[in-house]
Design an enzyme around this catalytic site. Structure first.
Site, PDB file in Angstrom:
ATOM      1  CG  ASN A   1      -0.229   0.240   2.516  1.00  0.00           C
ATOM      2  OD1 ASN A   1       0.997   0.237   2.559  1.00  0.00           O
ATOM      3  ND2 ASN A   1      -0.971   0.433   3.582  1.00  0.00           N
TER       4      ASN A   1
ATOM      5  N   GLY B   1       6.656   1.479   2.134  1.00  0.00           N
ATOM      6  CA  GLY B   1       7.414   1.050   0.948  1.00  0.00           C
ATOM      7  C   GLY B   1       7.387   2.141  -0.116  1.00  0.00           C
TER       8      GLY B   1
ATOM      9  CE  LYS C   1      -9.608 -22.961   4.393  1.00  0.00           C
ATOM     10  NZ  LYS C   1     -10.754 -22.468   5.135  1.00  0.00           N
TER      11      LYS C   1
ATOM     12  CE1 TYR D   1       6.695  -5.058  13.064  1.00  0.00           C
ATOM     13  CE2 TYR D   1       8.341  -5.547  14.727  1.00  0.00           C
ATOM     14  CZ  TYR D   1       7.901  -5.628  13.422  1.00  0.00           C
ATOM     15  OH  TYR D   1       8.659  -6.293  12.485  1.00  0.00           O
TER      16      TYR D   1
ATOM     17  NE  ARG E   1      14.045  -1.045  11.409  1.00  0.00           N
ATOM     18  CZ  ARG E   1      13.300  -1.485  10.415  1.00  0.00           C
ATOM     19  NH1 ARG E   1      13.547  -1.090   9.191  1.00  0.00           N
ATOM     20  NH2 ARG E   1      12.333  -2.300  10.673  1.00  0.00           N
TER      21      ARG E   1
END
Ligand code: UDP
Length: 316
Positions: free
Chosen positions: A36, A40, A108, A148, A189
């Protein structure tokens, strides 16, 4: 000739997802990438020139409708950087719950094999060191990181329930800190922040006294491990990471050295519930698929620094 395999990758435009797409295309798979674009970016995929690749811009908390054959579902989508999941706490929970249910539901329906990208964060602030897969973890369920951590723990539970109740062929990997090209310079990070600060001759912001530890794996090693776990036959959680452990202060100093920067280290407040130490025990994955990281920290960091130099010159 064997029929071409079709892999769906959720989170395809992210840091690890985009490297996984490259890897699967090189293996001859058809790849359907979903993202979405919250964290990213299409920039991570724009180098791909292949009729075997399709990108679908969608949020996996919505029903996933993919026509035709699917053989493998790699479920990576999730805000994964602390600043992302702290900004999107409710959405992060929804991705772990509804998003995982949709992704495993797709597997599935298609009778595909499913792999959940879980995380070392399921161990929380671990009381056991190094962390083995049978350690249940020490997560503060109401702390800021819990959105998270608990989302991923719930995603593991969902995956095991689909495995046990519905017979879905599942895999679970717990990814430890990973770094490499395509990390976002402002994702908060340690590795991208320190590299950006060092290249700009700014102070490197070490949180706390920098004695907390992490173990950093280069992305090409990780992606190889992800693929081989998917192709293997083991359905319980498996650690994937590099056991080479650094204090965060050592990491900052190494990055200053490798960039030839004039920066200093400065110390700032430690975020709430920041784990004190983290190192994967990788004896299980070694035994299962004979995998261990091959890229030493200096080599991986140099490659990452070179990528950041180009990226920062072009984009920021
Ligand atoms: N960290 C730091 N300075 C920064 C960013 C992170 O000292 O600018 C620390 C952070 O507090 C943690 C470690 O580096 O102890 C690794 O943080 P990161 O966000 O990279 O990964 P995670 O906490 O998810 O393991």
């Amino acid at each position: 000739m064997a029929q071409q395999k079709v892999s769906v990758v959720t989170g395809a435009a992210g840091f690890i997802g985009s490297h996984l797409c490259d890897y699967l295309l090189a293996k001859g798979h058809r790849v359907i990438g979903l993202d979405n674009l919250d964290s990213g970016t299409l920039r991570n995929l724009e180098h791909i020139v292949s009729d075997d690749f399709i990108f679908i811009n969608m949020d996996i908390t919505d029903f996933i409708d993919i026509p035709g054959q699917v053989d493998f579902v790699y479920h990576l989508a999730c805000p994964a950087s602390p600043i992302d999941y702290l900004q999107m706490p409710l959405h992060t929970l929804k991705v772990g719950a509804a998003g995982t249910r949709n992704a495993v539901g797709l597997a599935k329906w298609k009778r595909a094999r499913f792999l959940l990208a879980s995380t070392s964060e399921v161990y929380g602030d671990p009381e056991v060191h190094p962390q083995q897969e049978d350690y249940w973890g020490n997560v503060n369920p109401i702390g800021p990181r819990s959105v998270y951590d608990e989302a991923k723990r719930y995603a593991e539970t969902t995956t095991m329930a689909y495995h046990r109740q519905q017979g879905v062929d599942t895999r679970i990997i717990r990814i430890f800190n990973t770094y490499g090209p395509r990390m976002r310079p402002f994702d908060g990070r340690a590795v991208p922040t320190f590299i950006r600060q060092a290249l700009e001759d700014k102070h490197l912001t070490v949180f706390g006294d920098g004695s907390q530890t992490r173990s950093f794996c280069f992305v090409s090693d990780l992606v190889e491990g992800i693929y081989r776990i998917m192709m293997g036959g083991y359905h319980l959680p498996v650690n994937l990471g590099n056991p080479d452990e650094f204090t965060i202060k050592q990491l900052a100093e190494l990055i200053i050295k490798l960039t030839g920067s004039h920066s200093d280290v400065i110390f700032q407040a430690l975020p709430t519930d920041d784990p004190r130490r983290r190192r994967p025990d990788i004896s299980l994955v070694k035994k299962l698929i004979d995998w261990e990281p091959t890229v030493p920290a200096e080599e991986g960091l140099k490659k990452t620094i070179d990528w950041f130099k180009e990226y920062l010159a072009e984009v920021v």
